[in-house]
Design a protein around this motif. Structure first.
Motif, PDB file in Angstrom:
ATOM      1  N   UNK A 175      29.810  43.444  89.275  1.00  0.00           N
ATOM      2  CA  UNK A 175      30.544  42.109  89.488  1.00  0.00           C
ATOM      3  C   UNK A 175      28.948  41.325  89.657  1.00  0.00           C
ATOM      4  N   UNK A 176      28.613  41.701  91.203  1.00  0.00           N
ATOM      5  CA  UNK A 176      27.412  40.570  90.930  1.00  0.00           C
ATOM      6  C   UNK A 176      26.631  40.592  89.855  1.00  0.00           C
ATOM      7  N   UNK A 177      26.053  41.556  88.981  1.00  0.00           N
ATOM      8  CA  UNK A 177      25.232  41.845  88.298  1.00  0.00           C
ATOM      9  C   UNK A 177      25.820  40.327  86.782  1.00  0.00           C
ATOM     10  N   UNK A 178      27.395  40.778  86.321  1.00  0.00           N
ATOM     11  CA  UNK A 178      27.931  39.643  85.099  1.00  0.00           C
ATOM     12  C   UNK A 178      29.076  39.061  85.349  1.00  0.00           C
ATOM     13  N   UNK A 179      29.287  39.056  86.902  1.00  0.00           N
ATOM     14  CA  UNK A 179      30.851  38.604  86.781  1.00  0.00           C
ATOM     15  C   UNK A 179      32.088  39.213  87.047  1.00  0.00           C
ATOM     16  N   UNK A 180      33.096  38.939  86.853  1.00  0.00           N
ATOM     17  CA  UNK A 180      34.538  39.739  87.236  1.00  0.00           C
ATOM     18  C   UNK A 180      34.782  39.904  85.449  1.00  0.00           C
ATOM     19  N   UNK A 181      34.964  41.121  84.698  1.00  0.00           N
ATOM     20  CA  UNK A 181      34.988  41.316  84.004  1.00  0.00           C
ATOM     21  C   UNK A 181      35.707  41.966  83.762  1.00  0.00           C
ATOM     22  N   UNK A 182      37.117  42.689  82.897  1.00  0.00           N
ATOM     23  CA  UNK A 182      38.688  43.061  83.232  1.00  0.00           C
ATOM     24  C   UNK A 182      38.616  43.755  81.987  1.00  0.00           C
ATOM     25  N   UNK A 183      39.270  45.417  81.946  1.00  0.00           N
ATOM     26  CA  UNK A 183      40.045  45.695  81.086  1.00  0.00           C
ATOM     27  C   UNK A 183      39.614  47.434  80.777  1.00  0.00           C
TER      28      UNK A 183
END
Length: 702
Positions: free
Chosen positions: A617-625
């Motif tokens: 999350x710190x690298x690319x933000x919030x990614x789901x699934x």
């Protein structure tokens, strides 16, 4: 364990009406008390605002006070009050009706994705630049909400499946719809300005136009639901019993569903998606069952839920402005407060009940047993696909390059233009690759520990916690370095994980309770992120939306390094305990018999998942699934043994995020689609297919 959706003893939120005669004095007393509380809240609400007009000025109006107080009252405060009144009634009625239909205490406009569908329909109209009248917007919202509710109900056996399944189906559908909504907000920022805060439920009204047009719709739908109250009482006895008693079950369900969706759509059209009111109000009313006999009868339950809904909406608005001042009522959506309240109530419900739905099976229960040679073939193919995704990521973008250009760049022989392009591009490709791998490992661990093939780090609140930490630091310390952002994200993830695990562990760790509490913390964390954004920089939502949607834009080499370190430390450790993960995914007894320290192993495994998720999350933000799709697809390919699942899941996760990032950068270049939105749109159909495939395997009585 009791089924939340089946037995009459499931608790206050789904209990049918008792057969004994209702106590009229107690019912009347309950209405009087709630009505008195509502009157007090409404009076306090009228005294609050951004102007200096207070209670004394409003009292002077009775004796002919100044015109300024009258103008403030009519132009701003009465429209806001009436909007809260209408929204509370609509959501209270809708939530009570949906919970009765589904016989599930967590059925609501939020968990059935009705609000998300209605919200998307309205944003589509705004993004297109078309100005529609209120009723036309409401009609579109109704269609969007109805389609979303129909999908979720179909995936969760009419909403009557296990509560965990309902939450997973609703959250997946809502995530997909919200991803499309965020995409529109990003691509049409000028046309949709102000809709980010409104999308979390705002009572700000410029006049009474919307209220005067939607109030009759809400009133008629509410009256019709009350008129159907006796049929709902019969339906609460069970479909078979209701049919024997002469009730047309299918027609009753259809009519009540249409009325509930209509009420929710009207509330969204008026004030945006005010979350969790439809869940909380009926539950609170049903909790009065012991003190007020007969409150479960729908002709009492429905209007009481409407009144309690108004108390929640207006009470949240009053509390917000008492704590943060009058201007907070304009900046902070009331839905943020209701979400926090609803998340707390959902945690309480999850602690009281246990759910043994069809998703409580080992993740690899239906995975085929594959040979070693087949496993090696799958790993080889996945590795080739991943390498191809990386190469494509380096080639594609707003400026396309050739393989020869990359070779020359590696050798230091490219010109300034291509050097600049590739120097900017490789950190993005590396961030997507490593973040996908980290989320895949975290998802594999979470699914094994929870024994739930539909769980992922986001559903346990870890992603929201990491997001809170990172967004807080970006907002309050804009010049913070990479290490500080990664540390803040890690701290937020650990705090969220500790909160979810600690609460779920009370009374014995239950996998379903872990998922439900994690979902509540996820929603509460999202509300906190929204609060931070709208209070710090409400007119610059694109930055926050890009982060919350998962983007590799502007990434640098140092930002990727923490993910690489976390993977290098975690992967050997996870491989070393692969046999323990195999045992954990079976049941609680087998690991104990074989000498596995169950609680310690669970804690360490989930701690590793939290570390990997926070760095991603710190690298690319919030990614789901990604944490859901990659492990499940890996098990479908190579079987359920984690020694084989892990390498395939890592490669699939890396390839998925890499391809999503490349598509987001290249499809509408020079504009970009955040990778998280692309993965949501890719992952949602797969998730829906999983639920659809298993919908007929639901066990237990209905």
């Amino acid at each position: 364990m009791s089924q939340l959706s089946t037995s009459p003893q499931v608790g206050p939120a789904t209990e049918p009406a008792p057969p004994e005669p209702r106590s009229h004095p107690r019912v009347v007393g309950a209405f009087v008390l709630v009505g008195a509380l509502l009157v007090v809240i409404m009076l306090v609400h009228l005294t609050q605002g951004t102007s200096s007009v207070g209670a004394r000025d409003l009292l002077h109006l009775i004796t002919g006070g100044d015109d300024e107080a009258a103008r403030v009252l009519v132009a701003a405060r009465i429209p806001r009050l009436l909007a809260g009144l209408a929204v509370g009634i609509a959501l209270g009625f809708a939530g009570a009706a949906l919970q009765s239909l589904a016989r599930n205490p967590l059925a609501a406009p939020d968990t059935l994705a009705i609000n998300a569908g209605a919200h998307l329909a309205i944003v589509v109209v705004a993004a297109s630049g078309i100005a529609l009248p209120v009723l036309s917007s409401g009609a579109l919202a109704f269609c969007g909400g109805l389609l979303a509710a129909g999908l979720v109900m179909a995936l969760s056996a009419g909403g009557q499946a296990a509560t965990t399944r309902l939450i997973l189906a609703g959250s997946a559908t809502a995530l997909a719809l919200n991803s499309l909504t965020m995409l529109l907000l990003l691509l049409f920022e000028q046309a949709t300005i102000g809709l980010f805060a409104w999308g979390n439920g705002s009572l700000v009204q410029t006049d009474l136009t919307a209220f005067t047009q939607l109030a009759p719709v809400i009133g008629i739908a509410a009256v019709l639901l009350v008129a159907l109250g006796h049929r709902l009482d019969i339906l609460a006895l069970g479909d078979d019993t209701a049919t024997v008693l002469g009730l047309n079950v299918r027609r009753t369900r259809l009519v009540v569903t249409l009325l509930a969706v209509l009420l929710a759509a009207a509330a969204v059209t008026l004030a945006g998606p005010v979350a969790f009111v439809g869940l909380c109000a009926p539950v609170i009313v049903r909790l009065l069952g012991r003190a007020v006999p007969g409150v479960h009868r729908h002709r009492i339950l429905l209007p009481m839920s409407g009144l309690v809904g108004v108390v929640i909406v207006l009470g949240s608005d009053v509390l917000l402005r008492v704590v943060l001042g009058g201007h907070a009522g304009v900046e902070v959506p009331a839905g943020v407060v209701t979400t926090l309240f609803g998340a707390a109530l959902m945690v309480w419900l999850a602690r009281r009940h246990r759910d043994a739905g069809p998703t409580r099976q080992p993740p690899g229960a239906h995975a085929a047993v594959r040979s070693r040679s087949f496993h090696l073939s799958v790993v080889t193919v996945c590795a080739v696909v991943t390498v191809g995704a990386v190469v494509l990521g380096m080639l594609a973008g707003d400026t396309w390059v050739l393989l020869g250009d990359i070779v020359n760049w590696i050798q230091g022989r490219t010109g300034p233009a291509y050097t600049f392009v590739l120097e900017q591009r490789w950190p993005r490709v590396a961030a997507a690759l490593l973040a996908g791998a980290a989320l895949a490992v975290a998802g594999t661990i979470v699914q094994a520990v929870c024994r739930n093939p539909l769980a992922e780090p986001g559903i346990l609140g870890i992603t929201a916690g990491a997001g809170i930490g990172a967004v807080s630091l970006l907002t309050f310390v804009p010049l913070a370095g990479v290490a500080a952002i990664s540390g803040a994200a890690a701290l937020g993830a650990v705090v969220a994980f500790a909160l979810v695990y600690g609460i779920a562990r009370s009374g014995g760790l239950s996998s379903d309770r872990l998922v439900l509490i994690g979902f509540a913390v996820w929603q509460g964390g999202t509300a906190v992120i929204t609060f931070i954004i709208v209070t710090s920089d409400p007119w610059n939502t694109a930055k926050a939306l890009t982060w919350l949607s998962g983007s590799t834009y502007g990434r640098t080499g140092p930002q990727v390094l923490p993910v690489l370190i976390a993977l290098l430390l975690s992967i050997p450790a996870v491989i070393a305990v692969r046999r323990e993960l195999d045992l954990l995914s079976l049941d609680d007894d087998t690991p104990r018999v074989l000498g596995v320290r169950l609680e310690r192993t669970r804690l360490i495994a989930l701690g590793v998942a939290a570390l990997l998720t926070s760095t991603a999350v710190s690298a690319v933000g919030v990614i789901g699934f990604v944490g859901l799709v990659a492990p499940h697809a890996a098990r479908a390919l190579v079987g359920g043994r984690h020694g084989r699942v892990l390498p395939v899941a890592i490669l699939l996760g890396a390839a998925l995020v890499s391809i999503a990032d490349t598509l987001g950068r290249a499809v509408i270049a020079p504009a970009q689609i955040p990778a998280g939105l692309v993965t949501a749109m890719i992952g949602t159909p797969y998730f829906v297919w999983l639920l659809w495939r298993s919908r007929n395997t639901t066990t237990g009585p209905r």
